[in-house]
Design an enzyme around this catalytic site. Structure first.
Site, short mmCIF file in Angstrom:
data_model
loop_
_atom_site.label_atom_id
_atom_site.label_comp_id
_atom_site.label_asym_id
_atom_site.label_seq_id
_atom_site.Cartn_x
_atom_site.Cartn_y
_atom_site.Cartn_z
N HIS A 20 -6.19 -73.49 -4.77
CA HIS A 20 -5.92 -73.08 -3.39
C HIS A 20 -4.70 -73.81 -2.86
O HIS A 20 -4.56 -75.02 -3.07
CB HIS A 20 -7.13 -73.39 -2.50
N ASP B 252 -17.11 -69.11 9.16
CA ASP B 252 -15.73 -69.61 9.28
C ASP B 252 -14.85 -68.57 9.96
O ASP B 252 -14.01 -68.92 10.80
CB ASP B 252 -15.15 -69.98 7.91
N SER C 80 -13.41 -75.50 7.00
CA SER C 80 -13.00 -74.10 6.95
C SER C 80 -12.52 -73.73 5.54
O SER C 80 -12.98 -72.75 4.93
CB SER C 80 -11.87 -73.89 7.98
N1 URA Z 1 -6.63 -72.41 6.64
C1 URA Z 1 -7.94 -72.18 6.77
O1 URA Z 1 -8.50 -71.38 6.02
N2 URA Z 1 -8.61 -72.85 7.70
C2 URA Z 1 -8.04 -73.74 8.53
O2 URA Z 1 -8.71 -74.32 9.36
C3 URA Z 1 -6.67 -73.96 8.41
C4 URA Z 1 -5.98 -73.27 7.44
#
Ligand code: URA
Length: 434
Positions: free
Chosen positions: A82, A161, A183
């Site tokens: 990621h 989220d 998140s």
């Molecule tokens: N990307 C995300 O998926 N969540 C965040 O809080 C910030 C960036």
């Protein structure tokens, strides 16, 4: 439990229990707790902070709010990757085939671009015929057969989220490290792989601008990932200038292919072999990260990584001949060049501005439902610390839209800083956290 009491506890600097956090997240996701009370809690968290146990509880509550992808049928240690988001960041297109060529099963769900940041799914879909919407059974079968599949999000991953992030966006509570960690990690943990390699960006094109903040975020995400039972490693890397020279969709795929042929830009190549090496290490195919990197370099040199990309393209309905014939990609209607106004050295290219220029040219979308132009984008002929002469072409814009190209031209011209002497060199790879 009383909603007000939980908010007041955090407002006054208290530590929330796992049960209180679960109650809040579940209640909010189910629509039982209204936006205004979640907003109050988010602001209390933003000001008072969460400790490690609270952050882990929040991450796990969001992780369990939706589907958890089951990849257990696929043998081996599945490794996900990621990036916190960057301009010109096409590394997934390179590291996934490299890691798969080194024997690491890659079962990856990727996202689309939004605003000025691009997404792997949009880039892959610029390959004629490429399908990113596989059924779960086909997705898993493909990983069994060729060791790699990359698709768009199918599962209902971490709906808590989605809801909370939308609220953070309008309540000035995005930039809290625990909220960012929970998140990102809730979604990554739900995606089903056994190990995770994170690329945490810092600089003008990243949402954590300072290296120190990015380092804190990286350390927290590694701690939470490991605490949740998945081996997690992070690299903190520079995103002050765009990565590579290409920003857009098909232009980035072409640059990724060039990199897999061993002819890519130095920064992209350096970052890709690092991340792929960490994936090979996490996937148990190398004893050390250095050994993983050596295997990644080998897979680039011997062509097996490029063959793996070709296999991936063919398996998902795409035309793998694009790897040898770039004219098979859709071609843009217009090309506009940006010219240097003076002699000197490029000392800065504002990554965010380049992302915006690419979006204006048509490569990005303002809203989720917008379409993107697969041939739109930007090519940076001159990068940081390269010499330029007045009148030289420093960048090029590809677009189907006259007005889009004009707006992109204005923004891209401003993105460049040209000075008399070169800028101090800054390292691309700042830290590895494991
Ligand atoms: N990307 C995300 O998926 N969540 C965040 O809080 C910030 C960036």
């Amino acid at each position: 439990m009383h909603i007000n009491e939980i908010i007041a506890k955090k407002r006054d600097g208290g530590i929330l229990s796992r049960a209180e956090i679960e109650y809040f997240v579940n209640g909010y996701t189910a629509g039982m707790i209204p936006d205004y009370q979640m907003s109050a809690l988010l602001m209390a968290v933003f000001i008072r902070k969460m400790n490690r146990d609270e952050t882990l509880a929040l991450t796990e509550a969001m992780l369990h709010s939706g589907d958890i992808v089951d990849l257990s049928e696929i043998p081996g240690i599945k490794v996900d990757k990621h990036s916190t988001g960057g301009i010109g960041d096409k590394t997934t297109l390179i590291v996934a085939p490299i890691a798969a060529a080194c024997g690491v099963p890659i079962a990856k769900m990727s996202g689309r671009g939004l605003g000025f940041t691009g997404g792997t799914v949009d880039k892959l879909e610029s390959i004629p015929g490429f399908r990113t919407g596989l059924e779960t059974a086909n997705f898993i079968r493909q990983v069994h057969e060729i060791g790699i599949a990359v698709i768009g999000q199918t599962a209902n991953v971490a709906p808590a989220d989605k809801k909370i992030y939308a609220l953070r966006d309008v309540t000035a509570t995005v930039e809290d490290l625990s909220l960012i960690t929970s998140s990102i990690m809730s979604k990554k943990l739900a995606a089903g792989s056994d190990a995770i390699v994170l690329d945490v960006k810092c600089g003008r094109g990243a949402f954590t601008e300072t290296e120190e903040k990015a380092l804190q975020l990286a350390m927290q995400m590694v701690e939470i990932g490991n605490a949740a039972g998945k081996k997690t490693i992070a690299a903190v890397t520079d995103m002050d200038c765009p990565l590579g020279r290409a920003v857009g969709n098909s232009v980035e795929v072409i640059e990724a292919i060039e990199t897999l042929k061993g002819k890519g830009p130095a920064d992209i190549t350096e970052l890709s072999v690092l991340l792929a090496g960490l994936m090979v290490f996490c996937g148990g195919r190398a004893k050390t990260p250095e050994d993983g990197k050596a295997q990644a370099v080998q897979a680039l040199r011997n062509g097996t990584a490029l063959q793996k990309l070709a296999q991936l393209i063919t398996a998902q309905g795409g035309d793998a001949a694009v790897a040898e014939n770039y004219s098979l990609f859709k071609q843009p209607r217009l090309k506009r060049v940006v010219i240097a106004q003076r002699d000197g050295y490029v000392t800065g290219i504002d990554a965010r501005a380049v992302g915006i220029a690419s979006q204006l040219a048509g490569a990005g979308r303002m809203r989720k439902e917008d379409a993107v132009d697969s041939s739109a984008g930007v090519f940076l002929h001159k990068k940081r610390n390269e010499a330029v002469g007045r009148g030289d072409v420093i960048a090029e814009i590809f677009s189907d839209s006259e007005t889009g190209a004009e707006s992109a031209h204005e923004v891209l011209t401003e993105a460049y800083t040209i000075d008399d002497s070169p800028a101090a060199e800054s390292a691309l790879i700042k830290r590895i956290i494991m």
